[in-house]
Design an enzyme around this catalytic site. Sequence first.
Site, PDB file in Angstrom:
ATOM      1  N   ARG A  21      26.469 -17.331 -36.516  1.00  0.00           N
ATOM      2  CA  ARG A  21      25.634 -16.877 -35.396  1.00  0.00           C
ATOM      3  C   ARG A  21      26.419 -16.816 -34.099  1.00  0.00           C
ATOM      4  NH1 ARG A  21      19.904 -17.702 -36.900  1.00  0.00           N
ATOM      5  NH2 ARG A  21      19.951 -18.738 -38.922  1.00  0.00           N
ATOM      6  N   HIS A 216       3.031 -15.323 -33.284  1.00  0.00           N
ATOM      7  CA  HIS A 216       3.416 -13.963 -32.882  1.00  0.00           C
ATOM      8  C   HIS A 216       2.223 -13.090 -32.525  1.00  0.00           C
ATOM      9  CE1 HIS A 216       7.715 -14.265 -33.458  1.00  0.00           C
ATOM     10  NE2 HIS A 216       7.409 -15.135 -34.408  1.00  0.00           N
ATOM     11  N   LYS A 247       6.233 -17.178 -26.349  1.00  0.00           N
ATOM     12  CA  LYS A 247       6.486 -15.786 -26.752  1.00  0.00           C
ATOM     13  C   LYS A 247       5.673 -14.859 -25.861  1.00  0.00           C
ATOM     14  CE  LYS A 247       8.540 -17.326 -30.981  1.00  0.00           C
ATOM     15  NZ  LYS A 247       8.466 -17.707 -32.376  1.00  0.00           N
ATOM     16  N   THR A 362      17.595 -16.571 -41.995  1.00  0.00           N
ATOM     17  CA  THR A 362      16.336 -16.164 -41.358  1.00  0.00           C
ATOM     18  C   THR A 362      15.573 -15.201 -42.262  1.00  0.00           C
ATOM     19  OG1 THR A 362      17.507 -16.391 -39.255  1.00  0.00           O
ATOM     20  CG2 THR A 362      15.383 -15.287 -39.199  1.00  0.00           C
TER      21      THR A 362
HETATM   22  C1  LIG Z   1       8.951 -19.006 -32.975  1.00  0.00           C
HETATM   23  C2  LIG Z   1       8.023 -19.511 -34.032  1.00  0.00           C
HETATM   24  C3  LIG Z   1       7.501 -20.803 -33.986  1.00  0.00           C
HETATM   25  C4  LIG Z   1       8.007 -21.798 -32.990  1.00  0.00           C
HETATM   26  O1  LIG Z   1       7.508 -21.577 -31.728  1.00  0.00           O
HETATM   27  P1  LIG Z   1       8.393 -22.026 -30.461  1.00  0.00           P
HETATM   28  O2  LIG Z   1       7.415 -22.172 -29.368  1.00  0.00           O
HETATM   29  O3  LIG Z   1       9.414 -20.959 -30.260  1.00  0.00           O
HETATM   30  O4  LIG Z   1       9.039 -23.328 -30.841  1.00  0.00           O
HETATM   31  C5  LIG Z   1       6.526 -21.177 -34.890  1.00  0.00           C
HETATM   32  N1  LIG Z   1       6.084 -20.310 -35.835  1.00  0.00           N
HETATM   33  C6  LIG Z   1       6.577 -19.069 -35.928  1.00  0.00           C
HETATM   34  C7  LIG Z   1       6.036 -18.165 -36.981  1.00  0.00           C
HETATM   35  C8  LIG Z   1       7.560 -18.632 -35.049  1.00  0.00           C
HETATM   36  O5  LIG Z   1       8.086 -17.414 -35.174  1.00  0.00           O
END
Ligand SMILES: *Cc1c(COP(=O)(O)O)cnc(C)c1O
Length: 404
Positions: A21, A216, A247, A362
């Site tokens: 990475r 998401h 996010k 990933t």
């Molecule tokens: C990014 C992510 C998390 C973690 O959330 P953060 O606030 O970034 O720690 C949990 N579940 C999924 C599906 C994610 O993509």
Amino acid sequence: MDFDSLFNAQLDTLKDEGNYRIFAELERKCGAFPKAKSHDEDCPEEVTVWCSNDYLGMGQHPKVIKSMQDAVAENGCGAGGTRNISGTNHQHKLLEAELADLHGKESALLFTSGYVSNWAALSTLGSRLPDAVILSDELNHASMIEGIRHARCNKVIWKHNDPEDLDRKLAALPSNATKIVAFESVYSMDGDICPMQEIVEVAEKHGAMTYLDEVHAVGMYGPRGGGVSEREGLADRITLIEGTLGKAFGVMGGYITGSEPMCDFIRSFSSGFIFTTALPPAVAAAARTSVAHLKQSDQERANQKIQVERLRKRLDDFGIPHLENPSHIIPVMIKDPVKCRMLADILMQDYGIYVQPINYPTVPKGTERLRFTPGPFHSDGDIEHLVQALATLWKQCAIAHQVA
Ligand SMILES: *Cc1c(COP(=O)(O)O)cnc(C)c1O
């Protein structure tokens, strides 16, 4: 003992596989998002970010910035303690109330991140509930997998987004088991959305709890940004809804929502909630402003959808294959880790387009991809620049294929 040689041996393997990475060092530019300054000498000074999870640009929304600034001025920087020992700020309680309301639940509980909320909540439920069995979708996020692992209870993996497989697996469990069905709404790598109603019905039929990761989807789906569960009118049938403030809400932090006793249970027994410093009050204040804003404003979501559709259409016009899905995530499949990295490097260096290559672990090996997340602040010109660059690179790749 030469410990470094032990580290380097494994790093070398990663590098040989093309899975090492490399992080892009950026300075996000407030007011200019998705433009950012790059600190990579080989690429233009200004780049356009195409892979941010700040899907709606809320991280630079004037109201969000102002509430963080105001809260810093009023409360200072840190929380000053764990939630238990002096760290519970009024801002935390206000945000928890805002989040409970977002999902129509009695109660909410804040964590330092979404990762921690999944890890802490699943490990507490799985380890403390009598004869717990966690039934986990096979593509669940690493934070859920780690939580389940830490719970040390029985677990069953069910086929991705397959309610019939879930039904069979639930039916095979002993009747005294406390069953917990763990799944996501929007899966961020393929951008597919779960068949939520069917999953909920199967879980109800077997008397199972439902644990839904809406990370998401919060801020993005549903009339108030309550996620896919809000859009489909299913939130009240889901036992626990988990989300992030990092996010679409553009700040930081994670949370769960559900019944008062369930949140109190996790608050009382979860190591990952208790033994860590609380979020800074200013972070909580900014997150609450963002959540509250997206409850009453649909503009950001509407503009984002337009740009997502525009990019999809332009990719089609140029014959660039992308995964069809009903979400805001556009994966362009490369299916080779070295090529994926190389394409990302060329896009960055020659075109000022930043998209992080998504490689194993990933995603599964052979499904490496570039994952684009257009937002309301990507201009039509940004989209045009991106598809032209991809089209040029596609042509060069096709030529390379013919020669080889
Ligand atoms: C990014 C992510 C998390 C973690 O959330 P953060 O606030 O970034 O720690 C949990 N579940 C999924 C599906 C994610 O993509």
